[in-house]
Design a protein around this motif. Structure first.
Motif, PDB file in Angstrom:
ATOM      1  N   GLY A 219       0.800  -1.218   0.000  1.00  0.00           N
ATOM      2  CA  GLY A 219       0.000   0.000   0.000  1.00  0.00           C
ATOM      3  C   GLY A 219       0.830   1.263   0.000  1.00  0.00           C
ATOM      4  O   GLY A 219       0.301   2.355  -0.221  1.00  0.00           O
ATOM      5  N   LEU A 220       2.157   1.151   0.241  1.00  0.00           N
ATOM      6  CA  LEU A 220       3.014   2.340   0.203  1.00  0.00           C
ATOM      7  C   LEU A 220       3.361   2.752  -1.221  1.00  0.00           C
ATOM      8  O   LEU A 220       3.898   3.828  -1.448  1.00  0.00           O
ATOM      9  CB  LEU A 220       4.317   2.080   0.966  1.00  0.00           C
ATOM     10  N   HIS A 221       3.101   1.852  -2.192  1.00  0.00           N
ATOM     11  CA  HIS A 221       3.484   2.136  -3.578  1.00  0.00           C
ATOM     12  C   HIS A 221       2.830   3.434  -4.053  1.00  0.00           C
ATOM     13  O   HIS A 221       1.628   3.622  -3.938  1.00  0.00           O
ATOM     14  CB  HIS A 221       3.063   0.979  -4.482  1.00  0.00           C
ATOM     15  N   GLY A 222       3.635   4.331  -4.579  1.00  0.00           N
ATOM     16  CA  GLY A 222       3.119   5.581  -5.097  1.00  0.00           C
ATOM     17  C   GLY A 222       2.960   6.653  -4.041  1.00  0.00           C
ATOM     18  O   GLY A 222       2.549   7.767  -4.344  1.00  0.00           O
ATOM     19  N   HIS A 223       3.242   6.321  -2.776  1.00  0.00           N
ATOM     20  CA  HIS A 223       3.116   7.306  -1.707  1.00  0.00           C
ATOM     21  C   HIS A 223       4.496   7.807  -1.300  1.00  0.00           C
ATOM     22  O   HIS A 223       5.516   7.252  -1.670  1.00  0.00           O
ATOM     23  CB  HIS A 223       2.375   6.704  -0.515  1.00  0.00           C
ATOM     24  N   ARG A 224       4.495   8.857  -0.531  1.00  0.00           N
ATOM     25  CA  ARG A 224       5.742   9.523  -0.231  1.00  0.00           C
ATOM     26  C   ARG A 224       5.998   9.536   1.272  1.00  0.00           C
ATOM     27  O   ARG A 224       5.320   8.875   2.039  1.00  0.00           O
ATOM     28  CB  ARG A 224       5.707  10.928  -0.845  1.00  0.00           C
ATOM     29  N   TYR A 225       6.952  10.309   1.632  1.00  0.00           N
ATOM     30  CA  TYR A 225       7.437  10.331   3.003  1.00  0.00           C
ATOM     31  C   TYR A 225       6.327  10.579   4.026  1.00  0.00           C
ATOM     32  O   TYR A 225       5.614  11.581   3.948  1.00  0.00           O
ATOM     33  CB  TYR A 225       8.510  11.415   3.112  1.00  0.00           C
ATOM     34  N   PRO A 226       6.164   9.653   5.002  1.00  0.00           N
ATOM     35  CA  PRO A 226       5.122   9.820   6.028  1.00  0.00           C
ATOM     36  C   PRO A 226       5.559  10.787   7.110  1.00  0.00           C
ATOM     37  O   PRO A 226       6.204  10.423   8.080  1.00  0.00           O
ATOM     38  CB  PRO A 226       4.957   8.402   6.582  1.00  0.00           C
ATOM     39  N   GLY A 227       5.210  12.046   6.958  1.00  0.00           N
ATOM     40  CA  GLY A 227       5.688  13.066   7.865  1.00  0.00           C
ATOM     41  C   GLY A 227       5.216  12.917   9.289  1.00  0.00           C
ATOM     42  O   GLY A 227       5.733  13.587  10.186  1.00  0.00           O
ATOM     43  N   ASP A 228       4.224  12.052   9.530  1.00  0.00           N
ATOM     44  CA  ASP A 228       3.727  11.891  10.899  1.00  0.00           C
ATOM     45  C   ASP A 228       4.505  10.836  11.678  1.00  0.00           C
ATOM     46  O   ASP A 228       4.203  10.575  12.847  1.00  0.00           O
ATOM     47  CB  ASP A 228       2.239  11.521  10.879  1.00  0.00           C
ATOM     48  N   LEU A 229       5.519  10.200  11.054  1.00  0.00           N
ATOM     49  CA  LEU A 229       6.320   9.186  11.744  1.00  0.00           C
ATOM     50  C   LEU A 229       7.715   9.726  12.042  1.00  0.00           C
ATOM     51  O   LEU A 229       8.258  10.534  11.283  1.00  0.00           O
ATOM     52  CB  LEU A 229       6.463   7.934  10.878  1.00  0.00           C
ATOM     53  N   PRO A 230       8.342   9.267  13.143  1.00  0.00           N
ATOM     54  CA  PRO A 230       9.756   9.590  13.358  1.00  0.00           C
ATOM     55  C   PRO A 230      10.594   8.985  12.243  1.00  0.00           C
ATOM     56  O   PRO A 230      10.183   8.027  11.584  1.00  0.00           O
ATOM     57  CB  PRO A 230      10.065   8.964  14.718  1.00  0.00           C
ATOM     58  N   GLU A 231      11.777   9.532  12.038  1.00  0.00           N
ATOM     59  CA  GLU A 231      12.578   9.205  10.863  1.00  0.00           C
ATOM     60  C   GLU A 231      13.901   8.549  11.238  1.00  0.00           C
ATOM     61  O   GLU A 231      14.538   8.924  12.230  1.00  0.00           O
ATOM     62  CB  GLU A 231      12.842  10.491  10.077  1.00  0.00           C
ATOM     63  N   VAL A 232      14.309   7.574  10.435  1.00  0.00           N
ATOM     64  CA  VAL A 232      15.651   7.003  10.484  1.00  0.00           C
ATOM     65  C   VAL A 232      16.296   7.296   9.140  1.00  0.00           C
ATOM     66  O   VAL A 232      15.818   6.836   8.093  1.00  0.00           O
ATOM     67  CB  VAL A 232      15.620   5.488  10.760  1.00  0.00           C
ATOM     68  N   LEU A 233      17.361   8.092   9.152  1.00  0.00           N
ATOM     69  CA  LEU A 233      18.037   8.511   7.926  1.00  0.00           C
ATOM     70  C   LEU A 233      19.264   7.631   7.707  1.00  0.00           C
ATOM     71  O   LEU A 233      20.141   7.541   8.572  1.00  0.00           O
ATOM     72  CB  LEU A 233      18.456   9.976   8.030  1.00  0.00           C
ATOM     73  N   VAL A 234      19.342   6.993   6.533  1.00  0.00           N
ATOM     74  CA  VAL A 234      20.446   6.067   6.236  1.00  0.00           C
ATOM     75  C   VAL A 234      21.273   6.609   5.081  1.00  0.00           C
ATOM     76  O   VAL A 234      20.831   7.485   4.331  1.00  0.00           O
ATOM     77  CB  VAL A 234      19.910   4.662   5.894  1.00  0.00           C
ATOM     78  N   ASP A 235      22.488   6.058   4.924  1.00  0.00           N
ATOM     79  CA  ASP A 235      23.331   6.487   3.805  1.00  0.00           C
ATOM     80  C   ASP A 235      22.856   5.832   2.508  1.00  0.00           C
ATOM     81  O   ASP A 235      22.015   4.938   2.502  1.00  0.00           O
ATOM     82  CB  ASP A 235      24.808   6.212   4.090  1.00  0.00           C
TER      83      ASP A 235
END
Length: 401
Positions: A106-122
């Protein structure tokens, strides 16, 4: 779950970037339409994963059965989302198993979920995630503050060429950098542990924005080898026969080397060279892991300088050269057996290789990997591309000798 935010986070709108001079060269060579299509395709992972069965330690039916069993937990999650996958045999390669990726969630075609905390990777970690890997500690740049274990998070990759802030910096310090949303997952550690530990599982992915491939770390270790399909095809084209003497002149990390040994049924000799001591050690590890040490000699050697002068060796015929090579191999192996317990595995060294001493030679020289997928960014310069040409020419000349 429905998510939506700024389009710059959307993988499906991302185009692979090249340096300006490389882009200009490729546009001229391929044409604008083909180049633009290539740039859109490169960030997306393949629709399947290919694995080669190590027939020295397993049979294809046994490996297929064990692989299906190992997917039980992954498939249980997929079934809850109305999806599933099942491995299948390749239609023409008898030792190859294809593992299709699951249809996008269901995430296909959707973008960054701004309501969730983030883990940023290289970027490298991000590309591995797209191929089915989970997130491990060393791939994490930064996280939202206050993360705890078993928390749902958004996994985002940093694409910026500029040097990133130090690992463990505040997420705010990465503001303004190019990023792409990869999926959501559950943390296996709290924030402090993620940033403190040198290794370990940080986030287990539950949904990706692309087709979903299972993590295969440690699956059927030694009995199956994750290998791209073209690399599997290469050894079949070489067609090594039992009892032959074969050279692999650019062997790291050892996938094709051990495949050659398996196709020979473990009977014969494969001399595996690499000019990097670290990468030659990787070959030695792969050889041991796949139970092929009795028929493979891993060498730390620059293949461009490997041919020995025939006058110096007094090997003036292929028969003399073969005898000299086998004598050299026996001597170096005996010296290791007398002085070393082979733990951890290390490559051997030889002063060179006699000319005309091999039945077959595999040369898969270093290349730019411009077509490897998924690839989120390319920093290769034209000078580097031209250097590959010179390197490959030198390797081909050595192989012919």
């Amino acid at each position: 779950t429905e998510y939506a935010v700024a389009s710059e986070y959307d993988l499906h709108r991302l185009r692979a970037n090249f340096t300006p001079e490389v882009e200009s060269f490729l546009r001229q060579a391929l044409g604008d339409a083909s180049f633009d299509s290539l740039c859109s395709a490169l960030p997306m992972p393949p629709s399947y994963t290919s694995l080669r069965v190590n027939t020295l330690l397993s049979t294809v039916p046994d490996a297929l059965k064990e692989l299906e069993a190992s997917l039980t937990e992954f498939n249980a999650r997929l079934v809850s989302q109305g999806r599933s996958i099942r491995p299948k045999l390749h239609p023409t390669l008898p030792d190859c198993i294809l593992l299709p990726s699951a249809e996008p969630s269901g995430l296909h075609g959707h973008r960054y979920p701004g309501d969730l905390p983030e883990v940023l990777v290289d970027r490298v970690c991000g590309e591995a995630v797209l191929k089915g890997a989970d997130v491990f500690c060393m791939g994490v740049h930064a996280t939202s503050p206050g993360l705890w274990k078993q928390q749902l998070v958004a996994v985002v990759a940093d694409l910026d060429d500029a040097r990133p802030p130090g690992r463990g910096s505040d997420l705010d310090e990465f503001a303004g950098r190019r990023k792409v949303f990869l999926g959501v997952g559950v943390t296996e550690m709290d924030r402090v542990s993620i940033m403190r530990e040198p290794r370990g599982l940080a986030v287990r992915l539950t949904q990706r924005v692309c087709s979903d491939a299972p993590p295969l770390n440690g699956v059927l270790s030694g009995r199956c080898y994750y290998q791209n399909l073209p690399s599997i095809v290469v050894s079949h084209v070489l067609d090594p026969q039992p009892g032959e003497v074969v050279a692999d002149l650019c062997s790291a990390p050892g996938g094709k080397t051990t495949h050659i040994a398996a196709l020979m049924g473990g009977r014969g000799l494969v001399v595996a060279c690499d000019n990097s001591k670290k990468r030659a050690a990787e070959v030695a590890f792969t050889v041991r892991q796949q139970g092929a040490g009795h028929c493979i000699l891993p060498l730390f050697m620059d293949s461009t300088k490997s041919p020995l002068d025939a006058d110096a060796t007094e090997a003036h015929s292929p028969e003399d050269a073969r005898k000299l090579l086998l004598r050299m191999v026996d001597e170096v192996r005996q010296s290791r057996e007398e002085t070393d317990d082979e733990s951890p595995p290390r490559p051997f060294t030889l002063k060179g290789l006699p000319r005309q001493s091999f039945d077959r030679i595999l040369l898969d020289g270093p290349c730019s990997a411009l077509g490897r997928r998924p690839r989120l960014e390319h920093a290769c310069t034209m000078k580097e591309l031209q250097n590959y040409c010179s390197m490959q020419r030198g390797l081909l000349w050595s192989a012919v000798q």
